[in-house]
Design an enzyme around this catalytic site. Structure first.
Site, PDB file in Angstrom:
ATOM      1  N   ASP A   1     -25.451  52.217 115.757  1.00 17.95           N
ATOM      2  CA  ASP A   1     -26.010  52.472 117.091  1.00 17.95           C
ATOM      3  C   ASP A   1     -27.486  52.091 117.178  1.00 17.95           C
ATOM      4  OD1 ASP A   1     -26.735  54.562 115.375  1.00 17.95           O
ATOM      5  OD2 ASP A   1     -26.903  56.008 117.008  1.00 17.95           O
TER       6      ASP A   1
ATOM      7  N   ASP B   1     -28.128  50.118 111.852  1.00 13.51           N
ATOM      8  CA  ASP B   1     -26.818  50.734 111.661  1.00 13.51           C
ATOM      9  C   ASP B   1     -26.007  50.548 112.950  1.00 13.51           C
ATOM     10  OD1 ASP B   1     -28.469  52.362 113.154  1.00 13.51           O
ATOM     11  OD2 ASP B   1     -27.649  54.228 112.390  1.00 13.51           O
TER      12      ASP B   1
ATOM     13  N   SER C   1     -22.723  56.303 114.464  1.00 16.88           N
ATOM     14  CA  SER C   1     -23.889  55.785 113.740  1.00 16.88           C
ATOM     15  C   SER C   1     -23.499  54.904 112.549  1.00 16.88           C
ATOM     16  CB  SER C   1     -24.769  56.958 113.309  1.00 16.88           C
ATOM     17  OG  SER C   1     -25.990  56.489 112.820  1.00 16.88           O
TER      18      SER C   1
ATOM     19  N   ASP D   1     -30.178  53.230 115.876  1.00 14.09           N
ATOM     20  CA  ASP D   1     -31.267  54.212 115.890  1.00 14.09           C
ATOM     21  C   ASP D   1     -32.042  54.145 114.574  1.00 14.09           C
ATOM     22  OD1 ASP D   1     -29.338  55.395 114.268  1.00 14.09           O
ATOM     23  OD2 ASP D   1     -29.619  57.417 115.074  1.00 14.09           O
TER      24      ASP D   1
END
Length: 451
Positions: free
Chosen positions: A235, A233, A96, A237
């Site tokens: 990834d 960020d 992340s 999400d």
């Protein structure tokens, strides 16, 4: 926190604690736990992602599980692919917003929700027992490769449409969102300018989308006279937003705005957030028929409460949003499309933001070795209750004490060796006074825990 799994899956420094051997055991354990079926796997852009992915896949295939490898994929795309292909689980290889030397393994349920702590504990039990299911040579799982990006964009366009066209600057932080977020914005009919959108595994900026890390995005929005800046960020999400004046919109403000928009769009109902979210959300959505429910920090806790209450929207004050009408996977890319729809329907973000109440929020991180966290928290709980005059106590995740005009939250990080303090007050003076007292309590508790 479990032995391997923290607040957001397994996350650690690569080839120190997070090794291919550990990844292999995760694959074997998940395959043993599932017994049969199909697992979707996607990776972020980190240099170690392919290595870890292949180890996980080997473990899954050895237990007879079929694997669909979707390659480089933001977390939201993994969540979407699980449902698209009717898979039994999903895995994202990602750390992340952590620095590039970290990576992680996060497991998702068939409904797109992250594995709960109970399920993670079951996996840990299997990992430690070494009692893995192993199938004979003629029953080894099949590995196929798919690319669900086109279907993802098609499905988003069925749910979100714009009447106007806007100039959008998208900063994906050299992360996995690079392969999807700018393309979705273009398909919505916008003029798109991309920043940091080459997925190299080396990050030009700090991955957490905040005012400091998005300085270049803010400048670009101003220079090109864009309507909005959208950032993610590693990834994708999460979402960070720069308004049309080039200012970073604080997470609390954006959380309130989008919750309000979802209530307008879908009707009144429950909005789920976490114990580290402030009063602005409650105050802003009250007149729109929204009721706030607070839960533990982490997207799985938010998703669980959304499912339990049939909620309209769930979000954390970190830019992690879950739109249950779409999926129970946190989705910064769908969130970006939603922000554009909100601008299209309601007007510029800087104007909308004026309606959100502003309070003073302060955050602090204090180093604390993981092995001392439990004892330190016990001491903090006792001392905090003695040191502050409060009216309510929430202890579902750490310790939150509050009254009508302020709140203070003490909690151990689930992803780093630190204690977090988050607080909110109506004035800068009060916030500063509370923080000084809170930091003193935490430092003393850590010292005492060390013995």
């Amino acid at each position: 926190m479990g032995k391997y799994f923290g607040t957001s899956g397994i996350r650690d420094v690569v080839n120190e604690k997070l090794t291919p051997e550990l990844a292999l055991r995760v694959g074997l354990a998940l395959g043993t736990y599932l017994g049969e079926g199909t697992v979707v796997i996607g990776v972020d852009t980190r240099t170690s992602s392919e290595m870890l992915k292949n180890a996980v896949i080997s473990g899954l295939l050895a237990t007879g599980i079929n694997v669909i490898d979707i390659g480089l994929a933001p977390t939201p795309l993994t969540g979407f692919a699980i449902k698209l292909y009717g898979a039994d689980a999903g895995i994202t290889i990602t750390a992340s917003h952590n620095p590039p030397e970290y990576n992680g393994i996060k497991v998702w349920d068939r409904n797109g929700m992250a594995y709960t702590p109970d399920k993670e504990r079951e996996l840990e039990g299997i990992m430690d027992s070494g009692q893995f299911k192993r199938v004979p040579w003629n029953e080894i799982g099949k590995l196929t490769r798919e690319d669900p990006r086109e279907e993802y964009i098609e499905e988003v366009l069925k749910r979100i449409s714009l009447e106007g066209s806007y100039t959008v600057v998208v900063d994906t932080g050299n992360g996995a969102g690079s392969i999807l977020s700018p393309y979705l914005q273009r398909e919505l009919g916008n003029r798109v300018i991309s920043l940091n959108s080459h997925p190299s595994g080396f990050f030009v900026r700090e991955l957490e989308p905040n005012a400091k890390s998005l300085d270049m995005l803010a400048k670009t929005v101003k220079v090109v006279n864009a309507d909005v800046g959208i950032a993610h960020d590693g990834d994708a999400d999460r979402i960070g937003v720069i308004d049309e004046t080039g200012r970073f919109v604080e997470y609390e403000v954006m959380l309130s705005l989008i919750a309000g928009y979802m209530l307008r769009k879908y009707g009144e109902g429950v909005v789920v957030t976490t114990v580290d979210a402030g009063f602005a959300l409650d105050d802003y959505i009250r007149d729109l028929g929204g009721k706030v429910v607070r839960t533990r920090v982490g997207d799985v806790a938010v998703a669980e409460e959304l499912a339990r209450h049939g909620g309209v929207f769930g979000g954390e004050p970190s830019g992690t949003w879950i739109m249950p009408q779409w999926n129970l996977t946190p989705d910064g890319i769908f969130a970006g499309a939603l922000v554009l729809e909100m601008i299209d329907r309601l007007g510029p973000i800087s104007e909308l933001a004026k309606e959100v109440p502003r309070y003073v929020t302060l955050r602090a991180k204090i180093p604390c070795p993981n092995e001392l966290k439990k004892k330190a928290m016990e001491i903090i709980a006792k001392r905090a209750l003695e040191s502050f005059e409060y009216k309510r106590l929430i202890d579902i995740d750490g310790v939150r004490i509050e009254n009508e005009e302020w709140w203070v939250l003490f909690r151990p990080s689930g992803t780093e060796p630190i204690m977090r303090i988050t607080l909110e007050a109506h004035t800068q003076e009060k916030a500063k006074e509370l923080m000084e007292k809170a930091e003193r309590v935490v430092r003393e508790a850590i010292r005492e825990a060390q013995g």
